[in-house]
Design an enzyme around this catalytic site. Structure first.
Site, mmCIF file in Angstrom:
data_model
loop_
_atom_site.group_PDB
_atom_site.id
_atom_site.type_symbol
_atom_site.label_atom_id
_atom_site.label_comp_id
_atom_site.label_asym_id
_atom_site.label_seq_id
_atom_site.Cartn_x
_atom_site.Cartn_y
_atom_site.Cartn_z
ATOM 1 N N HIS A 207 0.812 -1.217 0.000
ATOM 2 C CA HIS A 207 0.000 0.000 0.000
ATOM 3 C C HIS A 207 0.849 1.273 0.000
ATOM 4 C CE1 HIS A 207 -4.200 1.199 0.052
ATOM 5 N NE2 HIS A 207 -3.819 2.277 0.751
ATOM 6 N N GLU A 256 -2.226 2.425 -5.935
ATOM 7 C CA GLU A 256 -2.129 3.751 -6.549
ATOM 8 C C GLU A 256 -0.698 4.154 -6.899
ATOM 9 O OE1 GLU A 256 -4.321 6.336 -3.926
ATOM 10 O OE2 GLU A 256 -6.201 5.301 -4.302
ATOM 11 N N GLU A 390 -11.598 0.450 -4.396
ATOM 12 C CA GLU A 390 -11.966 1.521 -3.477
ATOM 13 C C GLU A 390 -13.031 2.396 -4.112
ATOM 14 O OE1 GLU A 390 -8.832 3.930 -1.894
ATOM 15 O OE2 GLU A 390 -7.509 2.226 -1.470
#
Length: 460
Positions: A207, A256, A390
């Site tokens: 992450h 991301e 998400e």
């Protein structure tokens, strides 16, 4: 006698009132920051020529959508002893979204079986670099609530079949070669096992290891050697740890990936050389991830793997420079496209944006239709599965009905196109930050059962 829903509304109202008082005293960043300085996905789509176009096709239109404007399933409203309303009554909109043609392959059936999920936000993904005496304190650094087995069971009982467990690894190493601390690995593994043992699907990832202080991966040519080694080392260890777990455990390469701190961190101008370079680096890192996992053997040889594009936005996946990794040693259709989409941005994520959303208005719903149609046309029609890892809409002064409308429309639209979606639940309910919380982890109940009910109405 107070009804079940009414009681929950009353408890929610009492909690929210208390939380508002607490927020005035300052509760730290645990309640507000979804992921530190992350601001969600871009609302800009780029053309291959470099032209930038607005992706909000609805404009200011007040036209009706395809959704019927009738409502049903009133959740009821709580009242004070004097008869006044504590929380507004909400209704779940009656929708009629036509199902799209979905290819019939193993990967598409797998994504259908994921149904709906949540991301366990601000928990194992939290990080405080260089100031904690005990590495295990990072679990509560942003959230202050330790995850329990009952937490997982309560989500599952509410209808969530998939849990995404975001994990930051960079401040849990025992040496300079990225060897993960056994204490940290065991704690993450404990929560994974709680979900697996409760017959849920589980997603784990890398992450917040992309920011400059992490010294982990960074998708540009200058840091490519380090980034490749980082991805290889983390996924080698995780692959070994979980190689005997079955297909219900899913690996996601990165969260991301992007040029953190760059002027184009959150959107993609078609003619920027830095971003083009980064997109290619992300392609290479996704390939390293797939190769590393597949080479580890066991059930990893056939495990489902998720790969994002630039900043995991829909734009990143739709960009012509993005390509899925080759997977010659794995089964067909086992690479999933990973996307995050807090759309429409002004309603769902922008703290300074609007609090208004209605399924009866094109403004807002057209943004959802637009990005989902593009993902459907590029990937789903070709039998390539898509997971929206998400999504969510933050609380804006208790705009509960608008969030109920949004939740119903969003999940119904995703499921109609053969995709699934996971709500970002960061256990945040008060203050001026990103309040996406649904389930109150301290109390062990859903503050916003109304939203959960709206999601579950259209998931099947």
């Amino acid at each position: 006698m107070v009804g079940k829903k009414s009681l929950k509304h009353r408890l929610a109202a009492l909690f929210l009132a208390a939380a508002g008082v607490l927020s005035l005293a300052g509760c730290g960043n645990s309640g507000g920051n979804k992921k530190d300085n992350d601001t969600g996905t871009s609302e800009v789509v780029t053309s291959d020529t470099g032209a930038v176009t607005d992706d909000t096709t609805g404009g200011g239109s007040e036209d009706n959508t395809a959704a019927d404007n009738k409502t049903e399933d009133s959740t009821g409203s709580s009242t004070t002893e004097g008869g006044g309303s504590i929380l507004p009554e909400t209704t779940i909109p009656e929708l009629n979204i036509e199902k799209y043609d979905i290819p019939d392959n193993e990967g598409m059936r797998f994504v259908n079986d994921l149904r709906i999920g949540f991301s366990l936000g601000n928990t194992f993904d939290a990080y405080v670099d260089g100031s904690l005496k005990d590495e295990m304190d990072t679990e509560t650094a942003w959230n202050s609530a330790v995850v329990t087995e009952q937490t997982i069971k309560d989500y599952h009982a509410a209808g969530f079949d998939t849990v995404r467990i975001p994990v930051s690894w960079h401040n849990h190493f025992t040496d300079d070669d990225y060897t993960i601390s056994e204490k940290w690995m065991n704690r993450v593994n404990e929560v994974v096992d709680w979900a697996i043992n409760d017959d849920m699907y589980v997603i784990i990832n890398i992450h917040h290891d992309n920011h400059p202080e992490a010294n982990g991966f960074y998708p540009d040519e200058e840091h490519m050697d380090q980034s490749v080694h980082y991805i290889e080392r983390i996924w080698t260890q995780l692959s070994e740890r979980y190689k005997d777990y079955d297909y219900k455990l899913i690996f996601e390469s990165m969260n991301e990936p992007r040029l953190v701190g760059h002027q184009y961190e959150w959107w993609i101008p078609g003619n920027d050389a830095d971003v083009k370079e980064s997109i290619e680096c992300i392609n290479q890192l996704n390939q390293v991830f797939v190769d590393t996992v597949r080479a580890s053997g066991g059930n990893n040889a056939t495990r489902y793997l998720m790969c994002p594009g630039y900043d995991a936005s829909a734009d990143g996946a739709l960009n012509s420079g993005f390509r899925l990794p080759e997977d010659p040693d794995g089964p067909a259709d086992h690479i999933l496209v990973s996307v995050h989409a807090y759309t429409p941005y002004d309603f769902a994520l922008n703290l300074s944006g609007t609090s208004y959303f209605s399924v009866e208005k094109k403004k807002g719903t057209s943004d959802i239709d637009s990005f989902m149609d593009k993902l459907y046309n590029k990937f789903v029609v070709k039998g390539i599965p898509v997971v929206i890892g998400e999504f969510g809409a933050l609380d804006k002064d208790k705009n509960i009905q608008e969030r109920v409308d949004f939740s119903a429309y969003y999940i119904a639209s995703a499921r109609a196109r053969g995709m699934t979606a996971l709500w970002w639940d960061n256990n945040a309910f008060s203050g001026n930050g990103e309040n996406f919380g649904l389930y109150y982890r301290y109390g062990g109940y859903f503050i916003y059962q109304d939203i959960v009910d709206a999601l579950m109405k259209y998931v099947d």
